[in-house]
Design a protein around this motif. Sequence first.
Motif, PDB file in Angstrom:
ATOM      1  N   ASP A 344       8.425 -23.095  17.695  1.00  0.00           N
ATOM      2  CA  ASP A 344       7.213 -23.894  17.250  1.00  0.00           C
ATOM      3  C   ASP A 344       5.899 -23.336  18.010  1.00  0.00           C
ATOM      4  OD1 ASP A 344       8.475 -25.552  15.357  1.00  0.00           O
ATOM      5  OD2 ASP A 344       9.050 -26.959  17.011  1.00  0.00           O
ATOM      6  N   LYS A 347       2.295 -22.815  16.292  1.00  0.00           N
ATOM      7  CA  LYS A 347       1.419 -23.940  16.097  1.00  0.00           C
ATOM      8  C   LYS A 347       0.669 -24.736  16.932  1.00  0.00           C
ATOM      9  CE  LYS A 347       5.392 -25.430  13.176  1.00  0.00           C
ATOM     10  NZ  LYS A 347       6.383 -26.320  12.701  1.00  0.00           N
ATOM     11  N   ASN A 349      -0.896 -26.876  19.606  1.00  0.00           N
ATOM     12  CA  ASN A 349      -0.274 -28.180  20.367  1.00  0.00           C
ATOM     13  C   ASN A 349      -1.274 -28.345  21.552  1.00  0.00           C
ATOM     14  OD1 ASN A 349       1.030 -30.118  21.617  1.00  0.00           O
ATOM     15  ND2 ASN A 349       2.876 -29.521  20.537  1.00  0.00           N
ATOM     16  N   SER A 383      -1.815 -16.174  16.881  1.00  0.00           N
ATOM     17  CA  SER A 383      -1.587 -17.617  16.502  1.00  0.00           C
ATOM     18  C   SER A 383      -2.387 -18.433  17.392  1.00  0.00           C
ATOM     19  CB  SER A 383      -0.208 -17.918  16.675  1.00  0.00           C
ATOM     20  OG  SER A 383       0.191 -17.728  18.094  1.00  0.00           O
TER      21      SER A 383
END
Length: 559
Positions: A344, A347, A349, A383
């Motif tokens: 994860d 993503k 966060n 990302s």
Amino acid sequence: MLSDIEIAQNAEMKKVYEIAAGLGLSEDDLEPYGHYKAKISENVYTKLADKEDGKLILVTAINPTPAGEGKTTVSVGLADAMNKIGKKTVLALREPSLGPVFGMKGGAAGGGYAQVVPMEDINLHFTGDMHAITAANNLLCAMIDNHLQQGNELKIDQRRILFKRCMDMNDRALRNILIGLGGKANGVPREDGFNITVASEIMAILCLASDIADLKERLGNILVAYNTNGEPVYAREIGACGAMTALLKDALKPNLVQTLENNPAFIHGGPFANIAHGCNSVRATKLALKLGDYTVTEAGFGSDLGAEKFMDIKCRAAGLKPSCVVIVATIKALKYNGGVHKEDLGKENMWALEKGIVNLRTHIENMHKYHVPVVVAINRFASDTEAEVAFVRDFCTEMGVEVSMCEVFAKGSEGGVDLAQKVCETIELCEGGEDEFAPIYDTEATIKDKIEKIAKEIYRADGVNFTAQAEKAIKEIENIGFWDLPVCVAKTQYSLSDNPALLGKPKNFKITVRDARLSSGAGFVVIYTGDILTMPGLPKKPAALNIDCENDGTITGLF
């Protein structure tokens, strides 16, 4: 997208003589190993003795995570970028060990468009340094066992032989073995074991020795055993030092190669930072300082391991003073420290980033304790979101350190220009600050006091627990007169603590020291914590499964 090895194999390398000429060296100053790598002749040190040293830049990192930090990649990219902006810069890195090359990590010569080449040679046999160290180590072992076989004049207690054999490969089956079986003609039966070559004291000695005379003296000072009266026995008493020095005389010379952008790089020595002192050789670093206005070097794993040992062991032994420390991190790794699972990490966060950035904060604070300025390099991924980048920028600004979003993996030197400029600006701003540099502890303190100092100041532990075995070993080391040496803590790289599961900035913990071993030739005391092993094993799917060699000799799958 090309793999690292494909990028390296497509590189347009210059002949090593051309790289040397850019440093002011002639063909007579080189001992070539083919067209693209060479050792530096001994006479160069004499020629450069009076030349002023350049500035020393150390690249370190936060605690490593499965997301990868890219510390070597940033080191290479920074050196290229420094040269790109007109700063004569030399790179000084460690040699990769065959253990991780065929084990978990794969190749170790940088990545993407920030690599040293020839990449395959550097990652494999290179100029034979690792093999020479292995041979010298095992010659001493063979002579110890031969001494037992030939009458044991020194009355060596075969139950207390401390020096182990080594090989540069991960092989857990060799950690604990029995030797001398098969009858009287085959030696004296006893327990033995293997270390990986990069954990051998011979490796540490090679990396800390100043010249051949110092190398030979250090080899003679190795504590190899105790006799039946409990007295120490040193390698010089075995009589192997001359032959060991002969095996190591060429390995002592630094290796010259180049980056993808044809900038000079010395690759020499390769001790691990979690089980040794984790820095390239003193000789290569000092040579780079003479030949360039700036030297970029790196120390293994996070700053709690490699950088601490760089400051407290290497700089102390060699009289070095770093001008700047670059701490490498990734936003993915910071989120991992905040509790996000590996799958994860791509993503956004913000909660995890805010929680995990305490790891970066601790490493910055730790480096400031040595009175050295810090620049943070965030190895950027596609990302990473703008919100995450802005958060890290604001965090570093609040801490009073420069931060650069580094893209050398994808863009080479162009992706590191901002980092190079900020490093140079920081050094200029702190001009003369090297004189404020100081190790974290005084070697005149007791061994236990030095361990506690590192544990509390660098790991942020509440204290240290010593097992009965550790107490006994430390007392014995101090009793034979080696209480005033630096300490080299063998600890997990994954956490500031000795528990790899404790991420971020662990609290309310103590470090447990289970044993201690004197490396009197290297000049430090190794302190063992946790479950650290000096002979790693291969993982379930080792990197060796991906490596192949085509019929024309082309190597594939090497990272």
